[in-house]
Each structure stands twice: as C-alpha cells, then as structure tokens.
Scaffold this motif. Structure first.
Motif, PDB file in Angstrom:
ATOM      1  N   LEU A  79      14.377   1.099  14.806  1.00  0.00           N
ATOM      2  CA  LEU A  79      15.376   1.377  13.515  1.00  0.00           C
ATOM      3  C   LEU A  79      14.396   1.122  11.892  1.00  0.00           C
ATOM      4  CD1 LEU A  79      18.061   2.478  11.500  1.00  0.00           C
ATOM      5  CD2 LEU A  79      18.425  -0.302  11.360  1.00  0.00           C
ATOM      6  N   LEU A  80      14.209   0.062  11.857  1.00  0.00           N
ATOM      7  CA  LEU A  80      12.974  -0.541  10.646  1.00  0.00           C
ATOM      8  C   LEU A  80      12.163  -0.088  10.695  1.00  0.00           C
ATOM      9  CD1 LEU A  80      12.564  -4.305  11.682  1.00  0.00           C
ATOM     10  CD2 LEU A  80      13.628  -3.141   9.491  1.00  0.00           C
ATOM     11  N   HIS A  81      11.080   1.218  12.176  1.00  0.00           N
ATOM     12  CA  HIS A  81      10.221   1.820  12.313  1.00  0.00           C
ATOM     13  C   HIS A  81      10.189   3.623  10.716  1.00  0.00           C
ATOM     14  CE1 HIS A  81       7.075   5.021  13.211  1.00  0.00           C
ATOM     15  NE2 HIS A  81       8.376   5.949  14.062  1.00  0.00           N
ATOM     16  N   GLY A  89       6.621   3.741   3.820  1.00  0.00           N
ATOM     17  CA  GLY A  89       6.031   2.370   3.482  1.00  0.00           C
ATOM     18  C   GLY A  89       5.354   2.263   5.267  1.00  0.00           C
ATOM     19  N   GLN A  90       4.640   0.980   5.425  1.00  0.00           N
ATOM     20  CA  GLN A  90       4.585   0.289   6.077  1.00  0.00           C
ATOM     21  C   GLN A  90       4.714  -1.141   6.768  1.00  0.00           C
ATOM     22  OE1 GLN A  90       0.574   0.658   3.360  1.00  0.00           O
ATOM     23  NE2 GLN A  90      -0.533   0.885   6.449  1.00  0.00           N
ATOM     24  N   LEU A  91       4.445  -0.934   7.977  1.00  0.00           N
ATOM     25  CA  LEU A  91       5.209  -2.140   8.852  1.00  0.00           C
ATOM     26  C   LEU A  91       4.217  -2.512  10.090  1.00  0.00           C
ATOM     27  CD1 LEU A  91       7.230  -3.994   9.865  1.00  0.00           C
ATOM     28  CD2 LEU A  91       8.430  -2.264  11.012  1.00  0.00           C
ATOM     29  N   VAL A  92       3.407  -3.438   9.740  1.00  0.00           N
ATOM     30  CA  VAL A  92       2.924  -3.898  11.189  1.00  0.00           C
ATOM     31  C   VAL A  92       3.527  -5.412  11.906  1.00  0.00           C
ATOM     32  CG1 VAL A  92       0.586  -4.930  11.517  1.00  0.00           C
ATOM     33  CG2 VAL A  92       0.151  -3.152   9.718  1.00  0.00           C
ATOM     34  N   LEU A  93       3.667  -5.255  13.301  1.00  0.00           N
ATOM     35  CA  LEU A  93       4.042  -5.848  14.071  1.00  0.00           C
ATOM     36  C   LEU A  93       2.849  -7.325  14.285  1.00  0.00           C
ATOM     37  CD1 LEU A  93       5.836  -4.188  16.503  1.00  0.00           C
ATOM     38  CD2 LEU A  93       7.149  -5.188  14.411  1.00  0.00           C
ATOM     39  N   VAL A  94       3.099  -8.365  14.314  1.00  0.00           N
ATOM     40  CA  VAL A  94       1.753  -9.535  14.089  1.00  0.00           C
ATOM     41  C   VAL A  94       2.772 -10.198  15.653  1.00  0.00           C
ATOM     42  CG1 VAL A  94       0.797 -11.437  13.406  1.00  0.00           C
ATOM     43  CG2 VAL A  94       1.434  -9.749  12.063  1.00  0.00           C
ATOM     44  N   GLY A  95       1.717 -10.691  16.502  1.00  0.00           N
ATOM     45  CA  GLY A  95       1.482 -11.981  16.844  1.00  0.00           C
ATOM     46  C   GLY A  95       2.827 -11.360  18.559  1.00  0.00           C
ATOM     47  N   ASN A 111       3.839   3.627  20.782  1.00  0.00           N
ATOM     48  CA  ASN A 111       2.989   4.452  20.562  1.00  0.00           C
ATOM     49  C   ASN A 111       2.905   4.219  18.543  1.00  0.00           C
ATOM     50  OD1 ASN A 111       2.093   4.861  22.491  1.00  0.00           O
ATOM     51  ND2 ASN A 111       3.784   6.270  22.889  1.00  0.00           N
ATOM     52  N   PHE A 112       4.490   3.659  18.292  1.00  0.00           N
ATOM     53  CA  PHE A 112       5.638   3.769  16.496  1.00  0.00           C
ATOM     54  C   PHE A 112       5.115   2.894  16.080  1.00  0.00           C
ATOM     55  CE2 PHE A 112       8.847   5.298  19.433  1.00  0.00           C
ATOM     56  CZ  PHE A 112       8.300   6.778  19.428  1.00  0.00           C
ATOM     57  N   PHE A 113       4.282   1.763  16.905  1.00  0.00           N
ATOM     58  CA  PHE A 113       3.965   0.490  15.675  1.00  0.00           C
ATOM     59  C   PHE A 113       1.796   0.296  15.389  1.00  0.00           C
ATOM     60  CE2 PHE A 113       8.273  -0.005  17.389  1.00  0.00           C
ATOM     61  CZ  PHE A 113       8.758  -0.099  15.922  1.00  0.00           C
ATOM     62  N   SER A 114       1.611  -0.608  14.632  1.00  0.00           N
ATOM     63  CA  SER A 114       0.479  -1.223  14.524  1.00  0.00           C
ATOM     64  C   SER A 114       0.895  -2.568  14.512  1.00  0.00           C
ATOM     65  CB  SER A 114       0.164  -0.939  13.011  1.00  0.00           C
ATOM     66  OG  SER A 114      -0.778  -1.671  12.579  1.00  0.00           O
ATOM     67  N   ILE A 115       0.666  -3.203  15.733  1.00  0.00           N
ATOM     68  CA  ILE A 115       0.543  -4.500  16.107  1.00  0.00           C
ATOM     69  C   ILE A 115      -0.973  -5.112  15.727  1.00  0.00           C
ATOM     70  CG2 ILE A 115       0.783  -5.780  18.345  1.00  0.00           C
ATOM     71  CD1 ILE A 115       2.346  -3.907  19.381  1.00  0.00           C
ATOM     72  N   SER A 116      -0.656  -6.243  15.587  1.00  0.00           N
ATOM     73  CA  SER A 116      -1.927  -6.859  15.457  1.00  0.00           C
ATOM     74  C   SER A 116      -1.891  -8.736  15.960  1.00  0.00           C
ATOM     75  CB  SER A 116      -2.158  -7.068  13.871  1.00  0.00           C
ATOM     76  OG  SER A 116      -2.394  -5.937  13.077  1.00  0.00           O
ATOM     77  N   ASP A 117      -2.817  -9.065  15.921  1.00  0.00           N
ATOM     78  CA  ASP A 117      -2.794 -10.739  16.544  1.00  0.00           C
ATOM     79  C   ASP A 117      -2.465 -11.646  15.853  1.00  0.00           C
ATOM     80  OD1 ASP A 117      -3.145  -9.293  19.581  1.00  0.00           O
ATOM     81  OD2 ASP A 117      -5.975  -9.394  19.097  1.00  0.00           O
ATOM     82  N   THR A 118      -2.944 -11.404  14.486  1.00  0.00           N
ATOM     83  CA  THR A 118      -2.608 -12.802  12.966  1.00  0.00           C
ATOM     84  C   THR A 118      -1.784 -11.556  11.665  1.00  0.00           C
ATOM     85  OG1 THR A 118      -4.821 -12.854  12.100  1.00  0.00           O
ATOM     86  CG2 THR A 118      -4.279 -14.004  14.802  1.00  0.00           C
ATOM     87  N   VAL A 119      -1.711 -12.657  10.735  1.00  0.00           N
ATOM     88  CA  VAL A 119      -1.538 -12.313  10.060  1.00  0.00           C
ATOM     89  C   VAL A 119      -1.869 -11.664   9.425  1.00  0.00           C
ATOM     90  CG1 VAL A 119      -0.676 -12.774   7.610  1.00  0.00           C
ATOM     91  CG2 VAL A 119       0.810 -13.593   9.834  1.00  0.00           C
ATOM     92  N   SER A 121      -5.037 -10.147  10.180  1.00  0.00           N
ATOM     93  CA  SER A 121      -5.504  -9.204  10.721  1.00  0.00           C
ATOM     94  C   SER A 121      -4.482  -7.886  10.129  1.00  0.00           C
ATOM     95  CB  SER A 121      -5.858  -9.171  12.435  1.00  0.00           C
ATOM     96  OG  SER A 121      -4.629  -9.452  13.326  1.00  0.00           O
ATOM     97  N   GLY A 122      -3.420  -8.447  10.360  1.00  0.00           N
ATOM     98  CA  GLY A 122      -2.136  -7.686  10.143  1.00  0.00           C
ATOM     99  C   GLY A 122      -2.681  -7.066   9.005  1.00  0.00           C
ATOM    100  N   LEU A 123      -2.813  -7.790   7.657  1.00  0.00           N
ATOM    101  CA  LEU A 123      -3.043  -8.004   6.524  1.00  0.00           C
ATOM    102  C   LEU A 123      -4.650  -6.858   6.096  1.00  0.00           C
ATOM    103  CD1 LEU A 123      -2.716 -11.058   4.698  1.00  0.00           C
ATOM    104  CD2 LEU A 123      -1.381  -9.371   4.688  1.00  0.00           C
ATOM    105  N   GLU A 124      -5.335  -7.192   7.064  1.00  0.00           N
ATOM    106  CA  GLU A 124      -6.420  -5.705   7.090  1.00  0.00           C
ATOM    107  C   GLU A 124      -6.332  -4.625   8.032  1.00  0.00           C
ATOM    108  OE1 GLU A 124      -9.777  -7.239   9.995  1.00  0.00           O
ATOM    109  OE2 GLU A 124      -9.587  -9.498   8.520  1.00  0.00           O
ATOM    110  N   ALA A 125      -5.357  -4.949   8.200  1.00  0.00           N
ATOM    111  CA  ALA A 125      -4.510  -3.117   8.842  1.00  0.00           C
ATOM    112  C   ALA A 125      -3.772  -2.913   7.920  1.00  0.00           C
ATOM    113  CB  ALA A 125      -3.548  -3.580  10.162  1.00  0.00           C
ATOM    114  N   LEU A 126      -2.739  -3.094   6.896  1.00  0.00           N
ATOM    115  CA  LEU A 126      -2.383  -2.548   5.946  1.00  0.00           C
ATOM    116  C   LEU A 126      -3.606  -2.499   4.701  1.00  0.00           C
ATOM    117  CD1 LEU A 126       0.754  -4.848   5.922  1.00  0.00           C
ATOM    118  CD2 LEU A 126       0.685  -2.747   6.321  1.00  0.00           C
ATOM    119  N   GLN A 127      -5.027  -2.494   4.435  1.00  0.00           N
ATOM    120  CA  GLN A 127      -5.964  -2.344   4.375  1.00  0.00           C
ATOM    121  C   GLN A 127      -5.717  -3.617   2.545  1.00  0.00           C
ATOM    122  OE1 GLN A 127      -6.458   1.250   3.998  1.00  0.00           O
ATOM    123  NE2 GLN A 127      -7.737   1.562   5.621  1.00  0.00           N
ATOM    124  N   VAL A 128      -5.023  -4.373   2.422  1.00  0.00           N
ATOM    125  CA  VAL A 128      -4.926  -5.213   1.603  1.00  0.00           C
ATOM    126  C   VAL A 128      -6.011  -6.636   1.408  1.00  0.00           C
ATOM    127  CG1 VAL A 128      -2.991  -4.032   0.731  1.00  0.00           C
ATOM    128  CG2 VAL A 128      -2.821  -6.508   2.293  1.00  0.00           C
TER     129      VAL A 128
END
Length: 135
Positions: A79-81, A89-95, A111-119, A121-128
């Motif tokens: 639902l969030l996705h 918008g952009q949603l990244v799941l962390v950890g 397949n629907f989500f971008s997943i990062s190991d840390t906050v 790396s999640g910020l990098e995925a958001l390009q910020v």
C-alpha cells in the motif's frame, strides 16, 4: 510496536540523468519501526506512515529492528509503495531482515522496492546528502 518518525534536511546531489544539480534543499522522512509488523500492529504503522506520503516526498522506512513481518505487514508495504508511486515519491526500505527479504522475494514484492542495508546507503539511493545527522 514503536514508531519513530524524524525528518532530515538534505540536499539533492544529482539529477535523474546523473548530471550535477544545483543545490536543492529537501526533506527526507525516516520512519524507524521497532517490533513485529503483524495483523495487530500493521494498522498502526499504516495510520502513522500513510499521512507522510506527499507529492514528490522521500521516505526511508527503517526495518532494522523488525524481526518478523506477517502478510498484513507485507500488504502495508505494498500500500505504501502504491501511494508513493501515485504521488511521484520515493520509498526506500532499510535493514530488511533476510527472512523478510526471502518472503518478499517469493511473493514478488521485492521487485517493487529499493532496499538498502543502512540509513546512509538509503540516503545515497535517494541521491541526497544530509546536512547533519541528528544525534
């Protein structure tokens, strides 16, 4: 279930095509969940996180302290996705725990989500880039 919501002041570090962008100040919302996300807690997560979805918003959903997620939790993620996709918008799941990732993979949710190991790396995925991480 504990839900911690915080906002980070960030600057965009690149554009979609990889060119350097002028400094654009933005906010990224970080939502940290602590505890199982199941039929009992998923409605609370949904009630607190869905209102954070705004046009072009960016959210990191930190699941580092979530050991278990039921099908109700997976439905909440889906639902969030959909809400983020509908608002550009952009949603990244962390950890995400390996067991939860396995379930998400089997169900096709991964397949629907971008997943990062840390906050970070999640910020990098958001390009910020964060101005300063809160203590």
């Amino acid at each position: 279930m504990e839900i911690i919501i915080r906002t980070l002041q960030v600057t965009a570090i690149s554009t979609a095509n990889g060119d350097a962008a002028p400094a654009v100040h933005q906010e990224v919302t970080v939502v940290e969940l602590d505890g199982d996300v199941d039929g009992k807690t998923a409605p609370e997560v949904q009630a607190q996180v869905l209102p954070l979805v705004q046009p072009k918003s960016k959210l990191l959903l930190d699941l580092t302290k979530v050991p278990y997620m039921s099908s109700a939790g997976l439905r909440t993620l889906l639902l969030l996705h959909r809400q983020f996709a509908g608002q550009d918008g952009q949603l990244v799941l962390v950890g995400v725990a390996p067991e939860i990732q396995d379930t998400m993979s089997i169900t096709g949710f991964l397949n629907f989500f971008s997943i990062s190991d840390t906050v970070e790396s999640g910020l990098e995925a958001l390009q910020v880039k964060v101005h300063a991480l809160p203590a």
